[in-house]
Scaffold this motif. Structure first.
Motif, PDB file in Angstrom:
ATOM      1  N   LEU A 109      27.537  27.499  46.293  1.00 57.05           N
ATOM      2  CA  LEU A 109      28.424  27.020  47.105  1.00 57.05           C
ATOM      3  C   LEU A 109      28.705  25.501  46.671  1.00 57.05           C
ATOM      4  O   LEU A 109      29.953  25.130  47.107  1.00 57.05           O
ATOM      5  N   ARG A 110      27.871  24.707  46.231  1.00 60.68           N
ATOM      6  CA  ARG A 110      28.022  23.274  46.076  1.00 60.68           C
ATOM      7  C   ARG A 110      28.758  23.356  44.422  1.00 60.68           C
ATOM      8  O   ARG A 110      29.314  22.199  44.293  1.00 60.68           O
ATOM      9  N   ASP A 111      28.753  24.472  43.885  1.00 62.39           N
ATOM     10  CA  ASP A 111      29.889  24.487  42.481  1.00 62.39           C
ATOM     11  C   ASP A 111      31.013  24.908  42.859  1.00 62.39           C
ATOM     12  O   ASP A 111      31.231  26.288  42.703  1.00 62.39           O
ATOM     13  N   LYS A 112      31.921  24.302  43.076  1.00 63.82           N
ATOM     14  CA  LYS A 112      33.414  24.869  43.273  1.00 63.82           C
ATOM     15  C   LYS A 112      33.868  25.646  42.106  1.00 63.82           C
ATOM     16  O   LYS A 112      34.892  26.656  42.069  1.00 63.82           O
ATOM     17  N   SER A 113      33.637  25.191  40.911  1.00 62.43           N
ATOM     18  CA  SER A 113      34.000  26.048  39.587  1.00 62.43           C
ATOM     19  C   SER A 113      33.254  27.324  39.599  1.00 62.43           C
ATOM     20  O   SER A 113      33.930  28.385  39.387  1.00 62.43           O
ATOM     21  N   ARG A 114      31.805  27.442  39.868  1.00 62.24           N
ATOM     22  CA  ARG A 114      31.339  28.827  39.810  1.00 62.24           C
ATOM     23  C   ARG A 114      31.902  29.514  40.951  1.00 62.24           C
ATOM     24  O   ARG A 114      32.082  30.859  40.916  1.00 62.24           O
ATOM     25  N   VAL A 115      32.363  29.069  42.197  1.00 61.30           N
ATOM     26  CA  VAL A 115      32.767  29.907  43.252  1.00 61.30           C
ATOM     27  C   VAL A 115      34.292  30.461  43.052  1.00 61.30           C
ATOM     28  O   VAL A 115      34.480  31.647  43.066  1.00 61.30           O
ATOM     29  N   ARG A 116      35.046  29.621  42.246  1.00 58.28           N
ATOM     30  CA  ARG A 116      36.265  29.879  41.934  1.00 58.28           C
ATOM     31  C   ARG A 116      36.162  31.301  40.803  1.00 58.28           C
ATOM     32  O   ARG A 116      36.906  32.164  40.863  1.00 58.28           O
ATOM     33  N   THR A 117      35.329  30.839  40.036  1.00 60.33           N
ATOM     34  CA  THR A 117      35.167  31.958  38.883  1.00 60.33           C
ATOM     35  C   THR A 117      34.732  33.331  39.454  1.00 60.33           C
ATOM     36  O   THR A 117      35.212  34.452  38.990  1.00 60.33           O
ATOM     37  N   LEU A 118      33.770  33.045  40.415  1.00 59.70           N
ATOM     38  CA  LEU A 118      33.459  34.445  41.123  1.00 59.70           C
ATOM     39  C   LEU A 118      34.306  35.092  41.835  1.00 59.70           C
ATOM     40  O   LEU A 118      34.641  36.290  41.861  1.00 59.70           O
ATOM     41  N   LEU A 119      35.126  34.452  42.616  1.00 57.29           N
ATOM     42  CA  LEU A 119      36.131  34.980  43.316  1.00 57.29           C
ATOM     43  C   LEU A 119      37.357  35.612  42.590  1.00 57.29           C
ATOM     44  O   LEU A 119      37.692  36.629  42.905  1.00 57.29           O
ATOM     45  N   HIS A 120      37.477  34.817  41.427  1.00 65.05           N
ATOM     46  CA  HIS A 120      38.346  35.609  40.649  1.00 65.05           C
ATOM     47  C   HIS A 120      37.656  36.833  39.917  1.00 65.05           C
ATOM     48  O   HIS A 120      38.754  37.909  39.855  1.00 65.05           O
ATOM     49  N   GLU A 121      36.722  36.829  39.476  1.00 65.73           N
ATOM     50  CA  GLU A 121      36.198  38.060  39.135  1.00 65.73           C
ATOM     51  C   GLU A 121      36.414  39.335  39.937  1.00 65.73           C
ATOM     52  O   GLU A 121      36.246  40.486  39.493  1.00 65.73           O
ATOM     53  N   ARG A 122      35.969  38.920  41.452  1.00 62.64           N
ATOM     54  CA  ARG A 122      35.864  39.843  42.236  1.00 62.64           C
ATOM     55  C   ARG A 122      37.485  40.341  42.878  1.00 62.64           C
ATOM     56  O   ARG A 122      37.337  41.185  43.841  1.00 62.64           O
ATOM     57  N   GLY A 123      38.179  39.751  42.437  1.00 67.84           N
ATOM     58  CA  GLY A 123      39.775  40.128  42.841  1.00 67.84           C
ATOM     59  C   GLY A 123      40.095  39.047  44.154  1.00 67.84           C
ATOM     60  O   GLY A 123      41.177  39.748  44.811  1.00 67.84           O
ATOM     61  N   LEU A 124      39.538  38.248  44.486  1.00 66.57           N
ATOM     62  CA  LEU A 124      39.779  37.451  45.623  1.00 66.57           C
ATOM     63  C   LEU A 124      40.506  36.057  45.428  1.00 66.57           C
ATOM     64  O   LEU A 124      40.782  35.291  46.282  1.00 66.57           O
ATOM     65  N   SER A 125      40.804  35.688  44.225  1.00 67.60           N
ATOM     66  CA  SER A 125      41.438  34.741  43.675  1.00 67.60           C
ATOM     67  C   SER A 125      42.389  35.134  42.428  1.00 67.60           C
ATOM     68  O   SER A 125      41.833  35.673  41.505  1.00 67.60           O
ATOM     69  N   ARG A 126      43.465  34.719  42.343  1.00 70.02           N
ATOM     70  CA  ARG A 126      44.479  34.741  41.548  1.00 70.02           C
ATOM     71  C   ARG A 126      43.996  33.950  40.311  1.00 70.02           C
ATOM     72  O   ARG A 126      44.616  34.127  39.051  1.00 70.02           O
ATOM     73  N   GLY A 127      43.334  32.703  40.523  1.00 67.36           N
ATOM     74  CA  GLY A 127      43.214  31.797  39.505  1.00 67.36           C
ATOM     75  C   GLY A 127      41.818  31.465  39.240  1.00 67.36           C
ATOM     76  O   GLY A 127      40.839  31.574  39.891  1.00 67.36           O
ATOM     77  N   PRO A 128      41.649  31.745  37.697  1.00 67.07           N
ATOM     78  CA  PRO A 128      40.082  31.308  37.367  1.00 67.07           C
ATOM     79  C   PRO A 128      39.974  29.635  37.229  1.00 67.07           C
ATOM     80  O   PRO A 128      40.686  28.854  37.673  1.00 67.07           O
ATOM     81  N   ALA A 129      38.846  29.329  36.780  1.00 63.12           N
ATOM     82  CA  ALA A 129      38.271  27.926  36.571  1.00 63.12           C
ATOM     83  C   ALA A 129      37.897  28.028  35.095  1.00 63.12           C
ATOM     84  O   ALA A 129      37.417  28.810  34.325  1.00 63.12           O
TER      85      ALA A 129
END
Length: 419
Positions: A109-129
């Motif tokens: 959770l302290r790594d915003k880049s990893r969180v963004r990537t994970l959510l993108h991979e799981r279909g919860l964000s349209r944007g990658p990091a």
């Protein structure tokens, strides 16, 4: 019996001490600078004062903190309500055998880049990091702009993967801004690493949540007024936003899935998001109660001391607030406005504080700086000198009142050439 806190947010210490005392525990605050809590310490109730001990220690020294905690009599729990100390706090709780989150989940959770990537991979964000080399001597730096244009596109946001207070954040809308941001970033120190993500258009909010073993309750939604670009500082906020029931239900479902995917299953979370034309898009997750006066806003709106849930969590038990019938309409709504100076220099005080009582909403002043402090940063929250809070029946009216009252307050700064 004692509950320790490894630092705390600027405001809320009194509420936390009262919650600990109500649970039959003392609160022991470990801090490297007790001046941070000067406003809270000056306004402690007798009940909170009786339940509080303060230990002065270098809180950036994990060994020193471990020794200080080992000396706390009958230690039962460790509260960690900040981003900066979340990882060492989780590590210390694990080492001491205290209830606490999985340190690996906290690091994620302290790594915003990893969180963004994970959510993108799981279909919860349209944007990658996209990780960006911030070192201009790195050969890859020369191709960073091209890679951002190819993988992320414009508009985009460049930011620190572990940043706080909106520092080291660059919104970029064209190639000229992109190259300028990369140049500035090359001269900065980062808490994490530089990365790029899409810029999502829409108003910014934060979902204030409480979880226990994967069950999440949305306590309410906070509005967030941001400064005009290119600055990225927060200007004002109000709670609770009156979303229509169907939309609020969708937000409850969304934030629950986001937190579950990111591995946050217990405790408060402050989830910042943009409400775009295609639905919510995450900005970041903070595994804590909201900063500034968000905790105070929660307490007033819910008509209860929300920090009792923080104590429950630290003790390893299901928070009573999770099952409480109270909702965000139980008490008054609040709006608050951050007071920034218009130039760099030395803060000498404020004008207009003596007029606040003339405004509706019972405005209150919460200073975040002392006269004599140097103001160096005007583009993020580090430049904030204080906060004006006001109440009303709705968040919209509370914000209007807070804006009106704050308009009479002006930080006075002596420029360097005046001294």
């Amino acid at each position: 019996m004692t509950i320790a806190a490894l630092e705390a947010l600027t405001f809320g210490l009194g509420r936390l001490a009262e919650a600990a005392g109500g649970a039959g525990h003392r609160l022991c605050l470990l801090t490297g600078d007790r001046a941070v809590y000067r406003h809270e310490l000056a306004h402690l109730t007798p009940e909170a004062l009786a339940a509080l001990d303060i230990v002065d220690v270098d809180t950036f020294d994990e060994s020193a903190c471990a020794a200080a905690l080992a000396a706390v009599p009958d230690l039962r729990g460790l509260v960690n309500s900040t981003d900066t100390w979340s990882v060492p706090g989780a590590d210390l709780a694990a080492k001491l055998g205290l209830p606490g989150p999985d340190p690996a989940a906290v690091r994620l959770l302290r790594d915003k880049s990893r969180v963004r990537t994970l959510l993108h991979e799981r279909g919860l964000s349209r944007g990658p990091a996209l990780t960006v080399p911030a070192d201009p001597s790195n050969p890859a730096h020369a191709t960073a702009a091209a890679e951002i244009l190819r993988e992320i596109g414009l508009p985009a946001v460049l930011k620190d993967s572990a940043g706080t207070s909106s520092r080291n954040v660059w919104p970029v809308r064209d190639e000229q801004q992109l190259h300028a941001a990369l140049g500035e970033a090359a001269q900065r120190a980062f808490a994490g690493r530089l990365f790029a993500e899409p810029f999502f258009s829409g108003p910014v909010y934060s979902a204030e949540t409480l979880s226990w073993e994967g069950e999440t309750r949305l306590l309410g939604v906070l509005s967030r007024q941001m400064s005009p670009e290119p600055s990225v500082r927060e200007e004002a906020a109000a709670f609770p936003v009156a979303f229509p029931a169907p939309e609020l239900g969708l937000l409850q479902d969304w934030v629950g899935r986001v937190l579950a995917t990111a591995g946050h299953d217990t405790g408060f979370a402050h989830v910042e998001f943009v409400l775009t034309t295609e639905g919510p898009e995450l900005v970041e997750i903070n595994r804590r109660i909201g900063g500034a006066l968000v905790g105070e806003a929660l307490c007033r709106a819910l008509g209860t001391n929300a920090y009792e849930a923080m104590v429950d969590t630290a003790l390893g038990r299901r928070p009573a607030l999770l099952d409480s019938p109270v909702d965000a309409s139980s008490g008054p709504a609040t709006g608050f406005v951050l007071a920034y100076p218009d130039r760099r220099g030395t803060l000498t005080g404020w004008t207009g504080l003596d007029t606040l009582s003339a405004f509706p909403g019972s405005p209150e002043w919460y200073p975040t700086a002392l006269p004599g402090r140097r103001v160096e940063h005007l583009d993020d929250q580090r430049g904030c000198t204080g906060i004006v809070l006001a109440e009303a029946a709705t968040a919209e009216l509370a914000l209007h009142r807070a804006l009106s009252a704050a308009g009479s307050v002006r930080p006075v700064v002596a420029a360097d050439d005046e001294g």
